[in-house]
Design a protein around this motif. Structure first.
Motif, PDB file in Angstrom:
ATOM      1  N   UNK A   1       0.847  -1.202   0.000  1.00 35.71           N
ATOM      2  CA  UNK A   1       0.000   0.000   0.000  1.00 35.71           C
ATOM      3  C   UNK A   1       0.879   1.247   0.000  1.00 35.71           C
ATOM      4  N   UNK A   2       1.928   1.246   0.795  1.00 39.18           N
ATOM      5  CA  UNK A   2       2.835   2.394   0.855  1.00 39.18           C
ATOM      6  C   UNK A   2       3.548   2.598  -0.473  1.00 39.18           C
ATOM      7  N   UNK A   3       3.922   1.516  -1.141  1.00 41.23           N
ATOM      8  CA  UNK A   3       4.612   1.629  -2.426  1.00 41.23           C
ATOM      9  C   UNK A   3       3.759   2.348  -3.451  1.00 41.23           C
ATOM     10  N   UNK A   4       2.467   2.201  -3.333  1.00 38.89           N
ATOM     11  CA  UNK A   4       1.550   2.835  -4.287  1.00 38.89           C
ATOM     12  C   UNK A   4       1.036   4.195  -3.816  1.00 38.89           C
ATOM     13  N   UNK A   5       0.882   4.374  -2.504  1.00 39.77           N
ATOM     14  CA  UNK A   5       0.170   5.551  -2.011  1.00 39.77           C
ATOM     15  C   UNK A   5       0.950   6.480  -1.093  1.00 39.77           C
TER      16      UNK A   5
ATOM     17  N   UNK B   1       8.489   7.359  -0.030  1.00 39.09           N
ATOM     18  CA  UNK B   1       9.561   6.379   0.130  1.00 39.09           C
ATOM     19  C   UNK B   1      10.003   6.313   1.588  1.00 39.09           C
ATOM     20  N   UNK B   2       9.940   7.435   2.288  1.00 39.92           N
ATOM     21  CA  UNK B   2      10.339   7.454   3.701  1.00 39.92           C
ATOM     22  C   UNK B   2       9.451   6.519   4.516  1.00 39.92           C
ATOM     23  N   UNK B   3       8.171   6.499   4.234  1.00 40.13           N
ATOM     24  CA  UNK B   3       7.267   5.602   4.954  1.00 40.13           C
ATOM     25  C   UNK B   3       7.547   4.149   4.571  1.00 40.13           C
TER      26      UNK B   3
END
Length: 153
Positions: free
Chosen positions: A33-37, A40-42
């Motif tokens: 989910x982070x990779x899409x939304x 990069x820090x998250x």
């Protein structure tokens, strides 16, 4: 211990506040989910907290595929540096490069090729990312990569 930003992100997307390897209804993990939304820090914080780089969603895609959806170049580079498989094959036999090429995401194509993705890898139907290029820019990038000698050869 996750930062407040990570806990908020996890909660907002239906994961427990410490659930870095949880799954949503599509089988996606917080890293996917982070990779899409997200930033990069998250994504880096998730990796630092033990997120599974090799996890696959219901379609057999990993976080790299999802970073390619939005051409999140910083996250693509982070995932590659972390050791994700740039040649990962999903449930339909496609690689992230095939997706990026077929959807005209030239910046993602360039980064994947630089990381060693194979433009001539074939699906079960004999199709390659080179065959799937949907834009002249993607086609040009992959033609140039296909002409380069193989590493070590």
């Amino acid at each position: 211990m996750p930062s407040d930003a990570l806990r908020d992100f996890l909660t907002e997307h239906g994961f427990g506040p410490d659930e870095v390897n949880g799954r949503n209804g599509d089988g996606a993990t917080p890293l996917m989910v982070a990779a899409r939304r997200a930033t990069a820090a998250l994504a880096q914080e998730l990796l630092d907290a033990g997120a599974d780089l090799d996890a696959e969603n219901a379609d057999g895609n990993q976080a790299l595929w999802l970073a390619c959806v939005t051409e999140n170049i910083e996250t693509i580079e982070l995932l590659i540096a972390a050791g994700i498989d740039v040649q990962h094959v999903n449930a339909t036999g496609a690689t992230p490069l095939m997706f990026a090429a077929s959807s005209g995401r030239a910046r993602a194509v360039a980064r994947l090729l630089a990381a060693g993705a194979d433009p001539l890898f074939e699906t079960g139907l004999g199709l390659t990312a080179l065959d799937m290029a949907s834009t002249f820019e993607c086609l040009s990038l992959m033609r140039a990569a296909a002409k380069r000698p193989a590493a070590g050869g």
